[in-house]
Scaffold this motif. Structure first.
Motif, PDB file in Angstrom:
ATOM      1  N   MET A   1      52.347  36.338  44.078  1.00  0.00           N
ATOM      2  CA  MET A   1      50.977  36.582  43.650  1.00  0.00           C
ATOM      3  C   MET A   1      50.946  36.780  42.130  1.00  0.00           C
ATOM      4  O   MET A   1      51.790  37.465  41.570  1.00  0.00           O
ATOM      5  CB  MET A   1      50.418  37.815  44.362  1.00  0.00           C
ATOM      6  CG  MET A   1      48.976  38.130  43.986  1.00  0.00           C
ATOM      7  SD  MET A   1      48.289  39.512  44.928  1.00  0.00           S
ATOM      8  CE  MET A   1      48.185  38.753  46.543  1.00  0.00           C
ATOM      9  N   VAL A   2      49.944  36.195  41.490  1.00  0.00           N
ATOM     10  CA  VAL A   2      49.809  36.273  40.045  1.00  0.00           C
ATOM     11  C   VAL A   2      49.265  37.639  39.645  1.00  0.00           C
ATOM     12  O   VAL A   2      48.293  38.131  40.218  1.00  0.00           O
ATOM     13  CB  VAL A   2      48.866  35.171  39.525  1.00  0.00           C
ATOM     14  CG1 VAL A   2      48.685  35.290  38.023  1.00  0.00           C
ATOM     15  CG2 VAL A   2      49.419  33.796  39.882  1.00  0.00           C
ATOM     16  N   ASN A   3      49.904  38.266  38.669  1.00  0.00           N
ATOM     17  CA  ASN A   3      49.437  39.535  38.121  1.00  0.00           C
ATOM     18  C   ASN A   3      48.410  39.238  37.034  1.00  0.00           C
ATOM     19  O   ASN A   3      48.741  38.727  35.970  1.00  0.00           O
ATOM     20  CB  ASN A   3      50.614  40.324  37.546  1.00  0.00           C
ATOM     21  CG  ASN A   3      50.200  41.712  37.080  1.00  0.00           C
ATOM     22  OD1 ASN A   3      49.037  41.976  36.794  1.00  0.00           O
ATOM     23  ND2 ASN A   3      51.165  42.617  37.006  1.00  0.00           N
ATOM     24  N   VAL A   4      47.149  39.561  37.309  1.00  0.00           N
ATOM     25  CA  VAL A   4      46.067  39.208  36.393  1.00  0.00           C
ATOM     26  C   VAL A   4      46.228  39.885  35.040  1.00  0.00           C
ATOM     27  O   VAL A   4      45.772  39.378  34.010  1.00  0.00           O
ATOM     28  CB  VAL A   4      44.701  39.554  37.025  1.00  0.00           C
ATOM     29  CG1 VAL A   4      44.522  41.056  37.130  1.00  0.00           C
ATOM     30  CG2 VAL A   4      43.557  38.927  36.243  1.00  0.00           C
ATOM     31  N   TYR A   5      46.895  41.047  35.011  1.00  0.00           N
ATOM     32  CA  TYR A   5      47.039  41.781  33.766  1.00  0.00           C
ATOM     33  C   TYR A   5      48.172  41.240  32.898  1.00  0.00           C
ATOM     34  O   TYR A   5      48.351  41.672  31.762  1.00  0.00           O
ATOM     35  CB  TYR A   5      47.272  43.268  34.063  1.00  0.00           C
ATOM     36  CG  TYR A   5      46.141  43.864  34.865  1.00  0.00           C
ATOM     37  CD1 TYR A   5      44.898  44.082  34.285  1.00  0.00           C
ATOM     38  CD2 TYR A   5      46.311  44.169  36.214  1.00  0.00           C
ATOM     39  CE1 TYR A   5      43.849  44.601  35.019  1.00  0.00           C
ATOM     40  CE2 TYR A   5      45.267  44.687  36.956  1.00  0.00           C
ATOM     41  CZ  TYR A   5      44.034  44.904  36.355  1.00  0.00           C
ATOM     42  OH  TYR A   5      42.989  45.403  37.083  1.00  0.00           O
ATOM     43  N   ARG A   6      48.935  40.306  33.423  1.00  0.00           N
ATOM     44  CA  ARG A   6      50.039  39.749  32.654  1.00  0.00           C
ATOM     45  C   ARG A   6      49.932  38.233  32.501  1.00  0.00           C
ATOM     46  O   ARG A   6      50.853  37.588  32.032  1.00  0.00           O
ATOM     47  CB  ARG A   6      51.374  40.096  33.331  1.00  0.00           C
ATOM     48  CG  ARG A   6      51.635  41.588  33.444  1.00  0.00           C
ATOM     49  CD  ARG A   6      52.952  41.895  34.112  1.00  0.00           C
ATOM     50  NE  ARG A   6      54.080  41.390  33.343  1.00  0.00           N
ATOM     51  CZ  ARG A   6      55.350  41.486  33.735  1.00  0.00           C
ATOM     52  NH1 ARG A   6      55.638  42.055  34.895  1.00  0.00           N
ATOM     53  NH2 ARG A   6      56.325  41.015  32.980  1.00  0.00           N
ATOM     54  N   CYS A   7      48.796  37.673  32.911  1.00  0.00           N
ATOM     55  CA  CYS A   7      48.657  36.220  32.854  1.00  0.00           C
ATOM     56  C   CYS A   7      47.834  35.807  31.629  1.00  0.00           C
ATOM     57  O   CYS A   7      47.076  36.594  31.068  1.00  0.00           O
ATOM     58  CB  CYS A   7      47.997  35.693  34.126  1.00  0.00           C
ATOM     59  SG  CYS A   7      46.231  36.046  34.254  1.00  0.00           S
ATOM     60  N   THR A   8      48.031  34.563  31.218  1.00  0.00           N
ATOM     61  CA  THR A   8      47.246  33.953  30.141  1.00  0.00           C
ATOM     62  C   THR A   8      46.553  32.727  30.714  1.00  0.00           C
ATOM     63  O   THR A   8      47.223  31.819  31.204  1.00  0.00           O
ATOM     64  CB  THR A   8      48.146  33.533  28.966  1.00  0.00           C
ATOM     65  OG1 THR A   8      48.831  34.678  28.457  1.00  0.00           O
ATOM     66  CG2 THR A   8      47.312  32.902  27.861  1.00  0.00           C
ATOM     67  N   PRO A   9      45.226  32.678  30.704  1.00  0.00           N
ATOM     68  CA  PRO A   9      44.527  31.532  31.306  1.00  0.00           C
ATOM     69  C   PRO A   9      44.886  30.222  30.606  1.00  0.00           C
ATOM     70  O   PRO A   9      44.863  30.136  29.371  1.00  0.00           O
ATOM     71  CB  PRO A   9      43.047  31.883  31.096  1.00  0.00           C
ATOM     72  CG  PRO A   9      43.024  33.353  30.846  1.00  0.00           C
ATOM     73  CD  PRO A   9      44.303  33.685  30.164  1.00  0.00           C
ATOM     74  N   ALA A  10      45.231  29.218  31.406  1.00  0.00           N
ATOM     75  CA  ALA A  10      45.495  27.891  30.861  1.00  0.00           C
ATOM     76  C   ALA A  10      44.198  27.101  30.729  1.00  0.00           C
ATOM     77  O   ALA A  10      44.070  26.225  29.864  1.00  0.00           O
ATOM     78  CB  ALA A  10      46.484  27.138  31.753  1.00  0.00           C
ATOM     79  N   GLY A  11      43.239  27.425  31.588  1.00  0.00           N
ATOM     80  CA  GLY A  11      41.969  26.710  31.553  1.00  0.00           C
ATOM     81  C   GLY A  11      41.128  27.106  32.748  1.00  0.00           C
ATOM     82  O   GLY A  11      41.510  27.974  33.532  1.00  0.00           O
ATOM     83  N   PHE A  12      39.994  26.483  32.899  1.00  0.00           N
ATOM     84  CA  PHE A  12      39.144  26.739  34.056  1.00  0.00           C
ATOM     85  C   PHE A  12      38.486  25.437  34.485  1.00  0.00           C
ATOM     86  O   PHE A  12      38.314  24.507  33.688  1.00  0.00           O
ATOM     87  CB  PHE A  12      38.089  27.805  33.750  1.00  0.00           C
ATOM     88  CG  PHE A  12      37.121  27.441  32.649  1.00  0.00           C
ATOM     89  CD1 PHE A  12      35.908  26.825  32.945  1.00  0.00           C
ATOM     90  CD2 PHE A  12      37.417  27.718  31.315  1.00  0.00           C
ATOM     91  CE1 PHE A  12      35.015  26.491  31.937  1.00  0.00           C
ATOM     92  CE2 PHE A  12      36.531  27.378  30.303  1.00  0.00           C
ATOM     93  CZ  PHE A  12      35.330  26.775  30.607  1.00  0.00           C
ATOM     94  N   SER A  13      38.146  25.363  35.757  1.00  0.00           N
ATOM     95  CA  SER A  13      37.529  24.144  36.301  1.00  0.00           C
ATOM     96  C   SER A  13      36.193  24.502  36.936  1.00  0.00           C
ATOM     97  O   SER A  13      36.007  25.608  37.449  1.00  0.00           O
ATOM     98  CB  SER A  13      38.442  23.475  37.326  1.00  0.00           C
ATOM     99  OG  SER A  13      38.890  24.409  38.290  1.00  0.00           O
TER     100      SER A  13
END
Length: 268
Positions: A1-13
């Motif tokens: 599971m991705v940790n939202v507090y440690r992720c960097t958005p690559a983009g959005f669709s």
């Protein structure tokens, strides 16, 4: 599971009901759309109904990308299926897991085979390292957006869905900002509860010391051979007997009042 507090958005669709979908790269190594230019997209989305799969996660990502207010009409396809009680059951060995994941639901209810993350990313290891101009990158991101929209139309909106959606911003705020606790009140409550439950637990331990009263799995292992073979004794998705109040009340009604099982059921 991705940790939202440690992720960097690559983009959005973003997907639309006319069948079109677009990927907007913002965090790739190259070929990104400037966030200032994306602002108009967020402003348009904030004024309409927007579906996401796990809005609680996406709310945090939205705030990382823009200061535009969140959409007034947020709808969550994951919560929609949760309200319907329609998870996908995935068998792993002897375990049966329930999943409300987007890809699992898309396979089950839409009959599509979404691109897999590992296959799309390959040796790059993370999505932002990919070239956002490549078709497989666009397809992966747009699949998720389009499947979310299609899932929202697949089942009727349960009456509890609107209520559940009201809690999403609240839970996200608590998760992000934290919440205060009145420890003194909690300690008093613990003492009051233990005053009532302590004698019950002590008696349970006297009669059935190896088995924790709070462990359905341990109870299943201990009582499995003597549990009544009765159609009204329901089981969980993992095959264990349920030990909820209704089941225990039913056991108390059918067991011999002089039996060891009746004594334990009354305690439970």
């Amino acid at each position: 599971m991705v940790n939202v507090y440690r992720c960097t958005p690559a983009g959005f669709s973003v997907a639309f009901k006319d069948g079109t979908a677009y990927y907007v790269p913002v965090g790739h190594f190259r070929y990104n759309v400037p966030l200032l230019a994306c602002r108009r997209i967020f402003e348009a989305l904030s004024k309409t109904e927007v579906w996401a799969h796990n809005w609680k996660f996406d709310m945090y990502v939205w705030r990382m990308l823009t200061d535009v207010p969140l959409p007034h009409r947020m709808k969550d396809s994951m919560i929609l299926f949760f309200c319907q009680g329609s998870p996908v059951r995935i068998t792993k060995g002897k375990k049966v897991l329930q999943s409300y994941g987007l890809k699992a639901l898309a396979k089950e209810h839409l009959g599509v085979e979404p691109p897999e993350f590992e296959e799309t990313v390959g040796e790059a290891r993370f999505f932002g390292a990919l070239d956002p101009r490549k078709q497989e990158v666009v397809d992966y991101a747009c699949h998720d957006a389009m499947n979310t929209l299609l899932l929202s139309e697949k089942i009727d909106h349960h009456k509890s869905f609107r209520t559940e959606m009201r809690f999403v911003p609240v839970l996200e705020h608590i998760q992000t900002a934290g919440m205060g606790l009145d420890f003194e009140s909690l300690l008093r409550l613990k003492q009051e509860i233990w005053t009532e439950l302590g004698p019950v637990v002590d008696e349970w331990n006297f009669w059935c010391d190896p088995i924790k009263i709070t462990s359905p799995v341990a109870m299943q292992a201990f009582f499995g051979d003597v549990w009544p073979k009765d159609k009204y004794i329901k089981t969980t998705v993992t095959g264990n007997y349920k030990v909820d109040k209704d089941t225990i009340d039913y056991l108390c009604a059918i067991l011999d009042k002089d039996s060891h099982g009746y004594r334990l059921a009354k305690l439970k």
